[in-house]
Design a protein around this motif. Structure first.
Motif, PDB file in Angstrom:
ATOM      1  N   ALA A 103      -2.289  -1.360 -36.543  1.00  0.00           N
ATOM      2  CA  ALA A 103      -1.008  -1.930 -36.108  1.00  0.00           C
ATOM      3  C   ALA A 103      -1.113  -3.413 -35.782  1.00  0.00           C
ATOM      4  CB  ALA A 103      -0.491  -1.178 -34.885  1.00  0.00           C
ATOM      5  N   ILE A 104      -2.193  -3.804 -35.105  1.00  0.00           N
ATOM      6  CA  ILE A 104      -2.340  -5.190 -34.648  1.00  0.00           C
ATOM      7  C   ILE A 104      -3.363  -5.949 -35.474  1.00  0.00           C
ATOM      8  CG2 ILE A 104      -2.930  -6.654 -32.677  1.00  0.00           C
ATOM      9  CD1 ILE A 104      -2.035  -4.438 -30.846  1.00  0.00           C
ATOM     10  N   GLY A 105      -4.470  -5.264 -35.797  1.00  0.00           N
ATOM     11  CA  GLY A 105      -5.542  -5.933 -36.516  1.00  0.00           C
ATOM     12  C   GLY A 105      -5.106  -6.479 -37.858  1.00  0.00           C
ATOM     13  N   SER A 106      -4.242  -5.741 -38.562  1.00  0.00           N
ATOM     14  CA  SER A 106      -3.777  -6.213 -39.868  1.00  0.00           C
ATOM     15  C   SER A 106      -2.968  -7.490 -39.737  1.00  0.00           C
ATOM     16  CB  SER A 106      -2.926  -5.124 -40.533  1.00  0.00           C
ATOM     17  OG  SER A 106      -1.824  -4.780 -39.706  1.00  0.00           O
ATOM     18  N   HIS A 107      -2.260  -7.631 -38.614  1.00  0.00           N
ATOM     19  CA  HIS A 107      -1.488  -8.847 -38.373  1.00  0.00           C
ATOM     20  C   HIS A 107      -2.422 -10.033 -38.142  1.00  0.00           C
ATOM     21  CE1 HIS A 107       1.519 -11.622 -36.856  1.00  0.00           C
ATOM     22  NE2 HIS A 107       0.823 -11.754 -35.741  1.00  0.00           N
ATOM     23  N   LEU A 108      -3.500  -9.801 -37.400  1.00  0.00           N
ATOM     24  CA  LEU A 108      -4.437 -10.886 -37.137  1.00  0.00           C
ATOM     25  C   LEU A 108      -5.146 -11.332 -38.410  1.00  0.00           C
ATOM     26  CD1 LEU A 108      -6.090  -9.807 -33.755  1.00  0.00           C
ATOM     27  CD2 LEU A 108      -4.321 -11.521 -34.128  1.00  0.00           C
TER      28      LEU A 108
ATOM     29  N   ALA B 241      -7.864  -4.449 -31.792  1.00  0.00           N
ATOM     30  CA  ALA B 241      -7.078  -5.665 -32.009  1.00  0.00           C
ATOM     31  C   ALA B 241      -7.893  -6.753 -32.686  1.00  0.00           C
ATOM     32  CB  ALA B 241      -6.533  -6.178 -30.681  1.00  0.00           C
ATOM     33  N   LEU B 242      -9.203  -6.740 -32.470  1.00  0.00           N
ATOM     34  CA  LEU B 242     -10.070  -7.790 -33.014  1.00  0.00           C
ATOM     35  C   LEU B 242     -10.826  -7.350 -34.273  1.00  0.00           C
ATOM     36  CD1 LEU B 242     -11.427  -9.174 -29.627  1.00  0.00           C
ATOM     37  CD2 LEU B 242      -9.773 -10.262 -31.152  1.00  0.00           C
ATOM     38  N   ASN B 243     -10.373  -6.246 -34.876  1.00  0.00           N
ATOM     39  CA  ASN B 243     -10.909  -5.809 -36.167  1.00  0.00           C
ATOM     40  C   ASN B 243     -12.412  -5.565 -36.162  1.00  0.00           C
ATOM     41  OD1 ASN B 243      -8.490  -5.890 -37.925  1.00  0.00           O
ATOM     42  ND2 ASN B 243      -8.489  -8.055 -37.384  1.00  0.00           N
TER      43      ASN B 243
END
Length: 218
Positions: A93-98, A141-143
């Motif tokens: 959800a978040i990692g792909s955005h980063l 969040a940081l992949n």
């Protein structure tokens, strides 16, 4: 799942009073349906950890009470798998955005964390002051690579899990005497400071590499 847990106030049953009330029933059922009890225990553990419900300590104590020393393995497995579910959900959800960010301080921070992800996660796991969900969400969040997340999680949570599982083996005596187990056992000085020492040692290689790199750049 988290909404259901709080909406129906299921947390009211996740306590030592409930365990004492149904102590003999739960113990007998566990003995006669051991494999099913283990599966149910792991399922509850994984779901609650994945939903960021702070219950690992309580469930580990209960595991020691029901299964004995082998509960260390069950609790580590439940914590790791539950954390992995949350980790993967956050990473997708978040990692792909980063990943779409090609510059900026977020990208630099992400790369810096990933280079020493195992050491950072191990430190977070070993330090009792950091809840499990912080490590799970931060890593997602940081992949952080899944393999790195799993290995750091299993190693990092083992000491505290072992302590609580062993403490849970004597839980029946406490329930008989109407005493409440110490959920903050790892914060006693004899346990807290050694865990902090291990956490410091786990992060030491990161600082050593930085110092060495700075000396080479001069």
């Amino acid at each position: 799942m988290l909404f259901i847990f709080f909406y129906f106030q299921l947390y009211r049953y996740l306590n030592f009073h409930t365990l004492k009330t149904y102590q003999s029933t739960i113990q007998q059922w566990t003995v006669h349906h051991y494999k099913l009890a283990v599966v149910l225990y792991l399922f509850i553990f994984i779901v609650l950890i994945a939903c960021t419900i702070p219950c690992a300590t309580l469930l580990t104590l209960i595991g020691g009470f029901l299964f004995g020393g082998i509960a260390v393995i069950y609790a580590v497995l439940g914590t790791a798998l539950g954390g992995t579910v949350l980790f993967l959900a956050v990473r997708s959800a978040i990692g792909s955005h980063l990943k779409t960010r090609t510059n900026g301080w977020i990208k630099q921070f992400e790369q810096g964390f990933q280079q020493n992800a195992f050491n950072y996660l191990l430190m977070l796991r070993l330090m009792p002051i950091f809840p499990c969900w912080i490590s799970n969400i931060s890593a997602g969040a940081l992949n952080v690579p899944l393999k790195t997340f799993m290995s750091a999680t299993v190693i990092g949570i083992f000491p505290a899990t072992f302590i609580y599982a062993m403490a849970g083996r004597g839980l029946d005596k406490l329930l008989i005497t109407e005493q409440t187990p110490n959920l903050n056992l790892v914060f006693t000085p004899s346990i807290f400071f050694p865990l902090c020492g291990l956490a410091i040692l786990s992060i030491f290689p990161v600082f050593y590499k930085r110092v060495k790199k700075q000396d080479q750049d001069r």
